[in-house]
Design a protein around this motif. Sequence first.
Motif, PDB file in Angstrom:
ATOM      1  N   LEU A   1      -7.298 -14.865  -6.653  1.00 18.59           N
ATOM      2  CA  LEU A   1      -6.613 -14.006  -5.690  1.00 18.59           C
ATOM      3  C   LEU A   1      -5.315 -13.453  -6.278  1.00 18.59           C
ATOM      4  O   LEU A   1      -4.994 -12.271  -6.111  1.00 18.59           O
ATOM      5  N   GLU A   2      -4.569 -14.301  -6.989  1.00 23.71           N
ATOM      6  CA  GLU A   2      -3.311 -13.856  -7.584  1.00 23.71           C
ATOM      7  C   GLU A   2      -3.549 -12.782  -8.646  1.00 23.71           C
ATOM      8  O   GLU A   2      -2.789 -11.817  -8.747  1.00 23.71           O
ATOM      9  N   GLN A   3      -4.601 -12.931  -9.421  1.00 21.71           N
ATOM     10  CA  GLN A   3      -4.926 -11.930 -10.442  1.00 21.71           C
ATOM     11  C   GLN A   3      -5.303 -10.603  -9.784  1.00 21.71           C
ATOM     12  O   GLN A   3      -4.884  -9.533 -10.234  1.00 21.71           O
ATOM     13  N   THR A   4      -6.103 -10.678  -8.712  1.00 18.51           N
ATOM     14  CA  THR A   4      -6.508  -9.455  -8.008  1.00 18.51           C
ATOM     15  C   THR A   4      -5.309  -8.778  -7.363  1.00 18.51           C
ATOM     16  O   THR A   4      -5.190  -7.538  -7.397  1.00 18.51           O
ATOM     17  N   ILE A   5      -4.417  -9.568  -6.778  1.00 18.04           N
ATOM     18  CA  ILE A   5      -3.207  -9.005  -6.158  1.00 18.04           C
ATOM     19  C   ILE A   5      -2.358  -8.289  -7.210  1.00 18.04           C
ATOM     20  O   ILE A   5      -1.828  -7.198  -6.972  1.00 18.04           O
ATOM     21  N   GLU A   6      -2.254  -8.896  -8.390  1.00 19.54           N
ATOM     22  CA  GLU A   6      -1.473  -8.282  -9.465  1.00 19.54           C
ATOM     23  C   GLU A   6      -2.078  -6.949  -9.891  1.00 19.54           C
ATOM     24  O   GLU A   6      -1.361  -5.960 -10.107  1.00 19.54           O
ATOM     25  N   GLU A   7      -3.410  -6.887  -9.994  1.00 11.47           N
ATOM     26  CA  GLU A   7      -4.080  -5.636 -10.359  1.00 11.47           C
ATOM     27  C   GLU A   7      -3.890  -4.580  -9.267  1.00 11.47           C
ATOM     28  O   GLU A   7      -3.678  -3.394  -9.561  1.00 11.47           O
ATOM     29  N   LEU A   8      -3.976  -5.016  -8.009  1.00  4.69           N
ATOM     30  CA  LEU A   8      -3.767  -4.086  -6.898  1.00  4.69           C
ATOM     31  C   LEU A   8      -2.359  -3.508  -6.930  1.00  4.69           C
ATOM     32  O   LEU A   8      -2.156  -2.308  -6.708  1.00  4.69           O
ATOM     33  N   GLU A   9      -1.379  -4.351  -7.196  1.00  2.00           N
ATOM     34  CA  GLU A   9       0.007  -3.890  -7.216  1.00  2.00           C
ATOM     35  C   GLU A   9       0.240  -2.868  -8.329  1.00  2.00           C
ATOM     36  O   GLU A   9       0.990  -1.909  -8.155  1.00  2.00           O
ATOM     37  N   LYS A  10      -0.412  -3.059  -9.466  1.00  5.24           N
ATOM     38  CA  LYS A  10      -0.298  -2.076 -10.544  1.00  5.24           C
ATOM     39  C   LYS A  10      -0.901  -0.737 -10.112  1.00  5.24           C
ATOM     40  O   LYS A  10      -0.339   0.326 -10.373  1.00  5.24           O
ATOM     41  N   GLN A  11      -2.063  -0.799  -9.456  1.00  3.87           N
ATOM     42  CA  GLN A  11      -2.719   0.432  -9.012  1.00  3.87           C
ATOM     43  C   GLN A  11      -1.901   1.130  -7.930  1.00  3.87           C
ATOM     44  O   GLN A  11      -1.752   2.360  -7.930  1.00  3.87           O
ATOM     45  N   ILE A  12      -1.342   0.352  -7.004  1.00  2.40           N
ATOM     46  CA  ILE A  12      -0.497   0.910  -5.953  1.00  2.40           C
ATOM     47  C   ILE A  12       0.734   1.571  -6.559  1.00  2.40           C
ATOM     48  O   ILE A  12       1.142   2.670  -6.157  1.00  2.40           O
ATOM     49  N   ASP A  13       1.331   0.913  -7.537  1.00  2.00           N
ATOM     50  CA  ASP A  13       2.523   1.464  -8.193  1.00  2.00           C
ATOM     51  C   ASP A  13       2.204   2.792  -8.880  1.00  2.00           C
ATOM     52  O   ASP A  13       3.011   3.725  -8.858  1.00  2.00           O
ATOM     53  N   GLN A  14       1.026   2.896  -9.473  1.00  3.30           N
ATOM     54  CA  GLN A  14       0.619   4.150 -10.121  1.00  3.30           C
ATOM     55  C   GLN A  14       0.458   5.267  -9.098  1.00  3.30           C
ATOM     56  O   GLN A  14       0.948   6.383  -9.295  1.00  3.30           O
ATOM     57  N   LEU A  15      -0.238   4.969  -7.990  1.00  2.53           N
ATOM     58  CA  LEU A  15      -0.501   5.990  -6.981  1.00  2.53           C
ATOM     59  C   LEU A  15       0.757   6.385  -6.215  1.00  2.53           C
ATOM     60  O   LEU A  15       0.792   7.450  -5.584  1.00  2.53           O
ATOM     61  N   LEU A  16       1.782   5.529  -6.251  1.00  2.00           N
ATOM     62  CA  LEU A  16       3.040   5.836  -5.565  1.00  2.00           C
ATOM     63  C   LEU A  16       3.961   6.717  -6.399  1.00  2.00           C
ATOM     64  O   LEU A  16       5.008   7.150  -5.909  1.00  2.00           O
ATOM     65  N   SER A  17       3.583   6.995  -7.643  1.00  2.00           N
ATOM     66  CA  SER A  17       4.459   7.753  -8.539  1.00  2.00           C
ATOM     67  C   SER A  17       4.877   9.122  -7.975  1.00  2.00           C
ATOM     68  O   SER A  17       6.021   9.540  -8.178  1.00  2.00           O
ATOM     69  N   PRO A  18       4.001   9.855  -7.219  1.00  2.00           N
ATOM     70  CA  PRO A  18       4.477  11.133  -6.650  1.00  2.00           C
ATOM     71  C   PRO A  18       5.498  10.949  -5.531  1.00  2.00           C
ATOM     72  O   PRO A  18       6.115  11.934  -5.102  1.00  2.00           O
ATOM     73  N   TYR A  19       5.660   9.721  -5.051  1.00  2.00           N
ATOM     74  CA  TYR A  19       6.547   9.482  -3.900  1.00  2.00           C
ATOM     75  C   TYR A  19       7.738   8.602  -4.278  1.00  2.00           C
ATOM     76  O   TYR A  19       8.253   7.853  -3.461  1.00  2.00           O
ATOM     77  N   ARG A  20       8.184   8.693  -5.541  1.00  2.00           N
ATOM     78  CA  ARG A  20       9.295   7.862  -6.000  1.00  2.00           C
ATOM     79  C   ARG A  20      10.565   8.135  -5.208  1.00  2.00           C
ATOM     80  O   ARG A  20      11.316   7.222  -4.873  1.00  2.00           O
ATOM     81  N   LYS A  21      10.829   9.396  -4.915  1.00  2.00           N
ATOM     82  CA  LYS A  21      12.041   9.746  -4.183  1.00  2.00           C
ATOM     83  C   LYS A  21      12.036   9.114  -2.794  1.00  2.00           C
ATOM     84  O   LYS A  21      13.050   8.551  -2.346  1.00  2.00           O
ATOM     85  N   GLU A  22      10.887   9.182  -2.106  1.00  2.00           N
ATOM     86  CA  GLU A  22      10.782   8.604  -0.761  1.00  2.00           C
ATOM     87  C   GLU A  22      10.931   7.085  -0.809  1.00  2.00           C
ATOM     88  O   GLU A  22      11.567   6.485   0.065  1.00  2.00           O
ATOM     89  N   VAL A  23      10.335   6.462  -1.841  1.00  2.00           N
ATOM     90  CA  VAL A  23      10.444   5.001  -1.979  1.00  2.00           C
ATOM     91  C   VAL A  23      11.901   4.593  -2.180  1.00  2.00           C
ATOM     92  O   VAL A  23      12.390   3.628  -1.573  1.00  2.00           O
ATOM     93  N   GLU A  24      12.635   5.340  -3.013  1.00  2.00           N
ATOM     94  CA  GLU A  24      14.037   5.013  -3.262  1.00  2.00           C
ATOM     95  C   GLU A  24      14.886   5.179  -2.003  1.00  2.00           C
ATOM     96  O   GLU A  24      15.776   4.368  -1.735  1.00  2.00           O
ATOM     97  N   LEU A  25      14.602   6.214  -1.225  1.00  2.00           N
ATOM     98  CA  LEU A  25      15.349   6.415   0.023  1.00  2.00           C
ATOM     99  C   LEU A  25      15.105   5.270   1.003  1.00  2.00           C
ATOM    100  O   LEU A  25      16.039   4.749   1.622  1.00  2.00           O
ATOM    101  N   LEU A  26      13.839   4.879   1.152  1.00  2.00           N
ATOM    102  CA  LEU A  26      13.513   3.783   2.065  1.00  2.00           C
ATOM    103  C   LEU A  26      14.049   2.453   1.552  1.00  2.00           C
ATOM    104  O   LEU A  26      14.493   1.605   2.329  1.00  2.00           O
ATOM    105  N   ASP A  27      14.026   2.278   0.229  1.00  2.00           N
ATOM    106  CA  ASP A  27      14.524   1.041  -0.373  1.00  2.00           C
ATOM    107  C   ASP A  27      16.019   0.867  -0.137  1.00  2.00           C
ATOM    108  O   ASP A  27      16.547  -0.243  -0.188  1.00  2.00           O
ATOM    109  N   GLY A  28      16.717   1.970   0.132  1.00  2.00           N
ATOM    110  CA  GLY A  28      18.148   1.897   0.395  1.00  2.00           C
ATOM    111  C   GLY A  28      18.486   1.386   1.780  1.00  2.00           C
ATOM    112  O   GLY A  28      19.653   1.080   2.069  1.00  2.00           O
TER     113      GLY A  28
END
Length: 315
Positions: free
Chosen positions: A231-258
């Motif tokens: 499960l931990e290995q699958t979660i790690e792979e999912l997080e990498k894929q999510i991080d890749q697909l979030l690349s067009p929304y970096r600005k929105e992520v940074e605003l929300l992270d603030g």
Amino acid sequence: MEAMIERCAGLDVHQETVVACVLFGPLDNKPKTSIETFSTTTTGLLALSDWLATLQVSDVVMESTGVYWKPIWNILEGSFHLFLANARHVKNVPGRKTDVKDAEWLAKLLRCGLIESNFVPPEDIRDLRDLTRYRKKLIHHRTSEQNRIHKILQDANIKLTSVLSDIFGVSGRRILEAILNGEKIETDGLRKMVDWRTKASITDIANTINGRIRRHHRDMLRYHWEHMGYLEQTIEELEKQIDQLLSPYRKEVELLDGIPGVNKTAAATFIVEMGVDMSVFKSAKHLASWAGVSPGNYESAGKKKRVKPLKETKH
């Protein structure tokens, strides 16, 4: 009721078939009706799309029936203005329940502008949403496996949880792997396993792992340990894929992270659940209601009654 759309269609969606009713004609006259039934296979849905295009339909409405609406939405998206109706808001008159009448009722409501569409995000956001929701499920499963390991350790009278705040940290994992492998843990070996930041003494830790562990305990621990690792290995792979697909929304992520209390994981969840185009919600109040954090309004005989917030289905 005043008509507002000249050519519209209502779809009554099922697992194997979809009944389509098209209403068309001048707004000041009674509309003409055309009704057809199509298969929900890809061939059938493409035929539905061609039929709607032939009748020059501009707007199409369907109910959010389980997951059956999704393939229809995927094929019609981009060719028509689509509405996804909440089934609770478009119930027909009792005693008049047939597939044809349901489709016709939806078309009539849409023609008069009486249907508000549920929010359906763009395709890339929908893909991200599937990944983040699956990650959440896997995290819950991992927690369940960790709880089962806790239970077996207690049954074997191994009290690691009394001296380690997290038995799945660096020190705890090393000790658990040694127990799983049936190793005899001496003081010197234990000292090498325990991280220097651990507050508990080596003597206290040694006393807690001096239990009555049997082969059955080791077998059960191994099953849960291996599943947890998967499960931990699958979660790690999912997080990498999510991080890749979030690349067009970096600005929105940074605003929300603030925002205080919101980290990057929570920011990603906000984006996949609400999208990034806030113009789809009429106001902040509508967004709060859609998210299920706004209580309903229930007043009768001049008295306001307590109402729990409605938890809407997120598509």
